[in-house]
Design an enzyme around this catalytic site. Sequence first.
Site, PDB file in Angstrom:
ATOM      1  N   GLY A   1       3.000  -7.535  -5.214  1.00  0.00           N
ATOM      2  CA  GLY A   1       2.452  -6.365  -6.240  1.00  0.00           C
ATOM      3  C   GLY A   1       1.084  -6.753  -6.718  1.00  0.00           C
ATOM      4  O   GLY A   1       0.743  -5.729  -7.473  1.00  0.00           O
TER       5      GLY A   1
ATOM      6  N   ASP B   1       7.832   0.892   7.398  1.00  0.00           N
ATOM      7  CA  ASP B   1       7.392  -0.060   8.390  1.00  0.00           C
ATOM      8  C   ASP B   1       5.497   0.285   8.534  1.00  0.00           C
ATOM      9  O   ASP B   1       5.756   1.961   9.225  1.00  0.00           O
ATOM     10  CB  ASP B   1       8.407  -0.371   9.799  1.00  0.00           C
TER      11      ASP B   1
ATOM     12  N   LYS C   1      -6.063  -9.808   5.325  1.00  0.00           N
ATOM     13  CA  LYS C   1      -6.360 -11.035   5.011  1.00  0.00           C
ATOM     14  C   LYS C   1      -6.002 -11.440   7.198  1.00  0.00           C
ATOM     15  O   LYS C   1      -5.838 -10.240   7.655  1.00  0.00           O
ATOM     16  CB  LYS C   1      -4.770 -11.342   4.875  1.00  0.00           C
TER      17      LYS C   1
ATOM     18  N   ASP D   1       4.997  -1.474   2.059  1.00  0.00           N
ATOM     19  CA  ASP D   1       5.653  -2.583   2.204  1.00  0.00           C
ATOM     20  C   ASP D   1       6.606  -2.283   2.664  1.00  0.00           C
ATOM     21  O   ASP D   1       8.036  -1.168   2.109  1.00  0.00           O
ATOM     22  CB  ASP D   1       5.265  -3.509   1.350  1.00  0.00           C
TER      23      ASP D   1
END
Length: 198
Positions: free
Chosen positions: A53, A92, A154, A73
């Site tokens: 978080g 998911d 990312k 998440d």
Amino acid sequence: MADSSYEKPDFWSRKAFSEGYPARSVYKLKEIDEKFGLLKKSSVVLDLGAAPGSWTVFLLRNLGGGSKVVSCDLNPLSKSVKGENLVFFQGDLNEASIREKIKAEGPFDLVVCDAAPLTTGNRTVDTARSEGLVEMAIYYAQSMLKKGGNFAVKIFQNGDQGRLLKNMRDIFTQAKGFKPVACRSESFETYLIGLNKK
């Protein structure tokens, strides 16, 4: 066998804990925002793969009144991560039911994703898994961002970054790679940034 530097709290980890963040990753988002100006006051922001978080906390602290942070998440957020303007879904991101819940909270001014796959130690496998997460995040950005919205995700380096950036250039006015200083020197992660959704 020598301890990996991943097991030792480094400067960024100690700084994160002292400032009330669950993890060091917060400084990557801070640096990305300082360079690209992703955060706008009173925004609606989606944080994909948010646990524990740190990015959610940074967003809550820096977006100001009238904003909303939607986080999702597989794992729960740290108990310290709270906010009246926080909506959290545990599940998911590839499931249709989760997608619909998230979509109902949008559209979004910013989508961020610091998710990493469960790593195997096999760089080829790990890179492929990371690419799958990036493609999932791009789907969310493409389908749920407002026009003019921004995106950061990312990715593990040595993957198909060129193809992913090319895809992002069809969606955003600008798309580029960026490796924040706060990334560990031995890490092969970097970030793809999409600015100003068309």
